[in-house]
Design a protein around this motif. Structure first.
Motif, PDB file in Angstrom:
ATOM      1  N   SER A   1       0.825  -1.204   0.000  1.00 51.33           N
ATOM      2  CA  SER A   1       0.000   0.000   0.000  1.00 51.33           C
ATOM      3  C   SER A   1       0.859   1.255   0.000  1.00 51.33           C
ATOM      4  N   LEU A   2       1.986   1.180   0.709  1.00 49.89           N
ATOM      5  CA  LEU A   2       2.869   2.340   0.812  1.00 49.89           C
ATOM      6  C   LEU A   2       3.399   2.732  -0.565  1.00 49.89           C
ATOM      7  N   LEU A   3       3.913   1.736  -1.300  1.00 56.99           N
ATOM      8  CA  LEU A   3       4.467   2.025  -2.621  1.00 56.99           C
ATOM      9  C   LEU A   3       3.367   2.436  -3.597  1.00 56.99           C
ATOM     10  N   GLU A   4       2.214   1.786  -3.489  1.00 60.11           N
ATOM     11  CA  GLU A   4       1.105   2.155  -4.386  1.00 60.11           C
ATOM     12  C   GLU A   4       0.683   3.594  -4.162  1.00 60.11           C
ATOM     13  N   ALA A   5       0.614   3.977  -2.876  1.00 61.84           N
ATOM     14  CA  ALA A   5       0.186   5.340  -2.569  1.00 61.84           C
ATOM     15  C   ALA A   5       1.169   6.351  -3.143  1.00 61.84           C
ATOM     16  N   TYR A   6       2.466   6.069  -3.037  1.00 56.70           N
ATOM     17  CA  TYR A   6       3.451   7.053  -3.471  1.00 56.70           C
ATOM     18  C   TYR A   6       3.681   7.021  -4.980  1.00 56.70           C
ATOM     19  N   TYR A   7       3.956   5.843  -5.519  1.00 59.29           N
ATOM     20  CA  TYR A   7       4.370   5.782  -6.923  1.00 59.29           C
ATOM     21  C   TYR A   7       3.206   5.684  -7.900  1.00 59.29           C
TER      22      TYR A   7
ATOM     23  N   ASN B   1      -0.397   6.273  -7.000  1.00 63.92           N
ATOM     24  CA  ASN B   1      -1.418   7.301  -6.787  1.00 63.92           C
ATOM     25  C   ASN B   1      -0.816   8.670  -6.548  1.00 63.92           C
ATOM     26  N   LYS B   2       0.514   8.741  -6.547  1.00 68.50           N
ATOM     27  CA  LYS B   2       1.241  10.015  -6.466  1.00 68.50           C
ATOM     28  C   LYS B   2       0.820  10.855  -5.261  1.00 68.50           C
TER      29      LYS B   2
ATOM     30  N   MET C   1       4.105  12.676   0.577  1.00 66.49           N
ATOM     31  CA  MET C   1       4.668  11.870   1.666  1.00 66.49           C
ATOM     32  C   MET C   1       4.043  12.210   3.030  1.00 66.49           C
ATOM     33  N   GLN C   2       3.704  13.495   3.235  1.00 67.79           N
ATOM     34  CA  GLN C   2       3.069  13.888   4.513  1.00 67.79           C
ATOM     35  C   GLN C   2       1.715  13.181   4.667  1.00 67.79           C
ATOM     36  N   VAL C   3       0.949  13.221   3.578  1.00 65.69           N
ATOM     37  CA  VAL C   3      -0.382  12.599   3.592  1.00 65.69           C
ATOM     38  C   VAL C   3      -0.252  11.101   3.877  1.00 65.69           C
ATOM     39  N   ILE C   4       0.730  10.480   3.211  1.00 60.64           N
ATOM     40  CA  ILE C   4       0.924   9.038   3.382  1.00 60.64           C
ATOM     41  C   ILE C   4       1.296   8.727   4.832  1.00 60.64           C
ATOM     42  N   ALA C   5       2.234   9.523   5.379  1.00 54.90           N
ATOM     43  CA  ALA C   5       2.671   9.290   6.764  1.00 54.90           C
ATOM     44  C   ALA C   5       1.474   9.321   7.705  1.00 54.90           C
ATOM     45  N   ALA C   6       0.595  10.325   7.508  1.00 55.44           N
ATOM     46  CA  ALA C   6      -0.578  10.450   8.376  1.00 55.44           C
ATOM     47  C   ALA C   6      -1.520   9.262   8.191  1.00 55.44           C
ATOM     48  N   ALA C   7      -1.748   8.882   6.929  1.00 53.76           N
ATOM     49  CA  ALA C   7      -2.716   7.807   6.656  1.00 53.76           C
ATOM     50  C   ALA C   7      -2.240   6.461   7.197  1.00 53.76           C
ATOM     51  N   PHE C   8      -0.918   6.226   7.154  1.00 52.27           N
ATOM     52  CA  PHE C   8      -0.415   4.934   7.601  1.00 52.27           C
ATOM     53  C   PHE C   8      -0.048   4.946   9.084  1.00 52.27           C
ATOM     54  N   GLY C   9      -0.096   6.114   9.714  1.00 53.62           N
ATOM     55  CA  GLY C   9       0.188   6.187  11.136  1.00 53.62           C
ATOM     56  C   GLY C   9       1.663   6.299  11.480  1.00 53.62           C
ATOM     57  N   TYR C  10       2.497   6.772  10.542  1.00 48.93           N
ATOM     58  CA  TYR C  10       3.892   7.048  10.896  1.00 48.93           C
ATOM     59  C   TYR C  10       3.955   8.368  11.649  1.00 48.93           C
ATOM     60  N   THR C  11       4.944   8.484  12.566  1.00 42.69           N
ATOM     61  CA  THR C  11       5.002   9.717  13.358  1.00 42.69           C
ATOM     62  C   THR C  11       5.437  10.908  12.511  1.00 42.69           C
ATOM     63  N   ASN C  12       6.280  10.686  11.512  1.00 40.78           N
ATOM     64  CA  ASN C  12       6.599  11.795  10.619  1.00 40.78           C
ATOM     65  C   ASN C  12       6.925  11.301   9.213  1.00 40.78           C
ATOM     66  N   ALA C  13       7.022  12.259   8.290  1.00 39.79           N
ATOM     67  CA  ALA C  13       7.202  11.904   6.879  1.00 39.79           C
ATOM     68  C   ALA C  13       8.550  11.219   6.642  1.00 39.79           C
TER      69      ALA C  13
ATOM     70  N   LEU D   1       7.400   1.678 -13.577  1.00 38.58           N
ATOM     71  CA  LEU D   1       6.428   1.798 -12.491  1.00 38.58           C
ATOM     72  C   LEU D   1       5.349   2.812 -12.856  1.00 38.58           C
ATOM     73  N   ASN D   2       5.792   3.909 -13.469  1.00 43.36           N
ATOM     74  CA  ASN D   2       4.888   4.964 -13.871  1.00 43.36           C
ATOM     75  C   ASN D   2       3.903   4.472 -14.933  1.00 43.36           C
ATOM     76  N   ARG D   3       4.455   3.756 -15.921  1.00 45.91           N
ATOM     77  CA  ARG D   3       3.583   3.233 -16.970  1.00 45.91           C
ATOM     78  C   ARG D   3       2.633   2.191 -16.407  1.00 45.91           C
ATOM     79  N   PHE D   4       3.134   1.404 -15.474  1.00 46.16           N
ATOM     80  CA  PHE D   4       2.289   0.398 -14.828  1.00 46.16           C
ATOM     81  C   PHE D   4       1.118   1.074 -14.113  1.00 46.16           C
ATOM     82  N   GLY D   5       1.427   2.184 -13.416  1.00 50.48           N
ATOM     83  CA  GLY D   5       0.377   2.917 -12.697  1.00 50.48           C
ATOM     84  C   GLY D   5      -0.703   3.417 -13.643  1.00 50.48           C
ATOM     85  N   LYS D   6      -0.276   3.982 -14.778  1.00 49.82           N
ATOM     86  CA  LYS D   6      -1.228   4.509 -15.767  1.00 49.82           C
ATOM     87  C   LYS D   6      -2.084   3.381 -16.326  1.00 49.82           C
TER      88      LYS D   6
END
Lengths: 191, 366
Positions: A138-144, A146-147, A150-162, B50-55
């Motif tokens: 989920s972490l990698l999906e959220a960042y790479y 769903n773009k 990092m702040q949003v991700i940290a909050a959503a996953f419950g990390y104390t900071n980014a 990874l980017n293309r995979f996401g799209k």
């Protein structure tokens, strides 16, 4: 649908992944492809799979910046679908009836083959990501994918900071790359 | 430098996030260290991939959404073969496998039920805890309240300050306003109100089956508009062990999602009417639909074991069909039509939930 009269405009919309454009293309061409599949030993679900695969072939084509089809959109989708379906039938060892309205066809072999290679690569990526397990997946999906920030991700996953989330993310990424390249190199050796 | 740090530096370099000094230093390093140079090339390729995979993934799920929407609107020809054609197709496809499977299944069923019948011990029902909410401070009823309730029932509008004592969850099985919930949720009810973000409606019990712990409710409120058709179907099959499942219910005053998996094909103490699921269930989840990833309801959550956390039991979906059949036999004016094919089978989980939640209601009972 006046603004979409031009097929090139449609293709440009498709390249951007615009939902309305997809709906228009879908509405105009789905029934034709469905009857092709149903008349050739396929089910409605097969028709859906094949049509969507043809749409992906088209999407990959226009995303690389080529909006010239050299034929009508309808002919293109029909030819790609037919090619995909014949391939699927022959891999399943079915009797293949030849000469199915050949006159409407347009040469698409290369594109279909390129699509299959890409598809295999995406499949590899999907499996690699799935095999990571949570929370890496989920972490990698959220960042790479769903773009997300990092702040949003940290909050959503419950990390104390980014920063903590970022460190975790890189650990996951190292693992993902190892899995992906292990499969990728195997995959290309075979060919 | 650890592998992660090195990767971080490379990624920042590729994405242009380095400041000019760092960048110069990194480019120096890259020239002198072939491994770093290789890593930059490799990682650039990987990020592109990874980017293309996401799209691609996004596009694929968009196609599924469009397909489902257009099929629902009827803008493309229905996704299934109709009537005779479908039966012929299915018959040809499955006749051999089907007949073999049927005979094996019959044999196995007979053996298993004989074994279970011989060996099963009497069940200790005291351990079983029903998941209906009890608002204890409201549990006693004075005669005054009872008369008030009777007045309210006659007036047929939902009263403003109605004190509800118990509650659970229910979901639509027929778009004309038939819901299913657990019998223990509505047992002995004076007034039943169902509520979700579409509105609040009065409902009555049309059939109660305490053995299977199921009840069919009908929304009687004039303000209820009905639906097109339910997005999910109800499966007659029990599902496979480890199948991922999810549920939507009202343990609070808001719809709550939770997920889990099918952990045993029988329920509490070997009960074959139900199955066991690993899910976080709370009071108020009684009557929640248990949905598999194809958007088919495979059961109705009805309880958990008192001394164990984290798993719960569900009545199997096929009994909904039996219940509606027995209702039709008892009173032919009730004909319930249950959707047999899920319209949301290929959607993402979040899209499925979005479409299902309008059909799940909080059941409030007095």
């Amino acid at each position: 649908m006046k603004p979409y009269q031009n097929e090139q405009d449609l293709l440009k919309g498709l390249a951007l992944g615009d939902k309305q454009t997809i709906e228009i293309i879908y509405k105009d061409h789905y029934n034709l492809i469905q009857s092709l599949i149903l008349n050739n030993n396929g089910s409605a679900d097969d028709a859906k799979d094949i049509f969507q695969e043809a749409m992906i072939v088209l999407y990959e084509k226009v995303r690389s910046g080529r909006f010239e089809l050299n034929c009508q959109l309808k002919t293109y989708l029909y030819s790609v679908s037919k090619r995909l379906w014949l391939k699927k039938l022959s891999t399943n060892n079915h009797f293949v009836s030849t000469g199915v309205e050949l006159e409407q066809s347009f040469p698409v072999e290369e594109e279909v083959e390129a699509h299959e290679r890409r598809d295999a690569e995406f499949d590899m990526m999907e499996k690699a990501i799935a095999s990571l397990g949570e929370p890496c997946k989920s972490l990698l999906e959220a960042y790479y994918l769903n773009k997300q920030n990092m702040q949003v991700i940290a909050a959503a996953f419950g990390y104390t900071n980014a920063d903590n989330a970022k460190n975790q993310k890189y650990k996951c990424l190292v693992r993902l790359k190892k899995i992906f390249f292990a499969h990728y190199k195997n995959g290309t050796d075979h060919e | 430098m650890s592998e992660e740090n090195r990767l971080e530096a490379v990624e920042r370099y590729i994405k242009g996030e380095m400041n000019p000094d760092e960048r110069v230093a990194f480019e120096q390093l890259r020239k002198s260290d072939a491994d770093i140079d290789q890593l930059v090339v490799e990682h650039t390729f990987f990020l592109q991939q990874l980017n293309r995979f996401g799209k691609w993934k996004k596009f694929r799920s968009l196609l599924q959404v469009v397909h489902t929407d257009l099929a629902e609107q009827g803008s493309i020809r229905s996704t299934r073969l109709q009537g005779k054609a479908r039966i012929v197709y299915l018959f040809n496809r499955y006749k051999r496998v089907g007949s073999i499977a049927a005979s094996i299944a019959l044999l196995t069923t007979l053996c298993i039920s004989a074994i279970i019948w011989i060996f099963s011990p009497p069940s200790p029902h005291s351990q079983f805890e029903e998941l209906n909410k009890k608002f204890t401070q409201l549990e006693y009823k004075t005669s005054k309240q009872a008369t008030e309730i009777d007045q309210i029932k006659r007036s047929s509008a939902i009263p403003v300050d109605m004190p509800f004592t118990t509650g659970g969850t229910g979901f639509i099985i027929d778009p004309r306003g038939y819901l299913v919930t657990n019998a223990h949720v509505v047992n002995g009810a004076h007034t039943i109100v169902v509520q979700n973000n579409r509105g609040e409606y009065l409902a009555t019990v049309v059939l109660l089956d305490k053995n299977r712990d199921l009840a069919i409710l009908k929304i009687t409120d004039d303000s209820f508009k009905g639906y097109g058709s339910t997005p999910y179907s109800i499966s007659k099959k029990a599902g496979q062990l480890a199948d991922p499942i999810f549920t939507l219910g009202y343990p609070r005053n808001e719809v709550v999602y939770s997920q889990g998996y099918l952990s045993a094909r029988t329920g509490f103490d070997g009960d074959t009417l139900s199955c066991q699921i690993e899910i976080n269930a709370n009071r108020g989840n009684s009557g929640s639909p248990i949905i598999n990833r194809r958007g088919e309801i495979i059961g109705i959550l009805n309880g958990r074991q008192a001394n164990a956390e984290g798993f719960a039991f569900a009545v199997q979906g096929k009994y909904i069909y039996q219940l509606s059949d027995s209702l039709r036999k008892a009173d032919p004016s009730y004909t319930i039509r249950i959707n047999g094919r899920s319209a949301i089978s290929s959607l993402d989980r979040s899209e499925q939930v979005k479409r299902i939640q309008d059909y799940v209601y909080m059941v409030k009972v007095n």
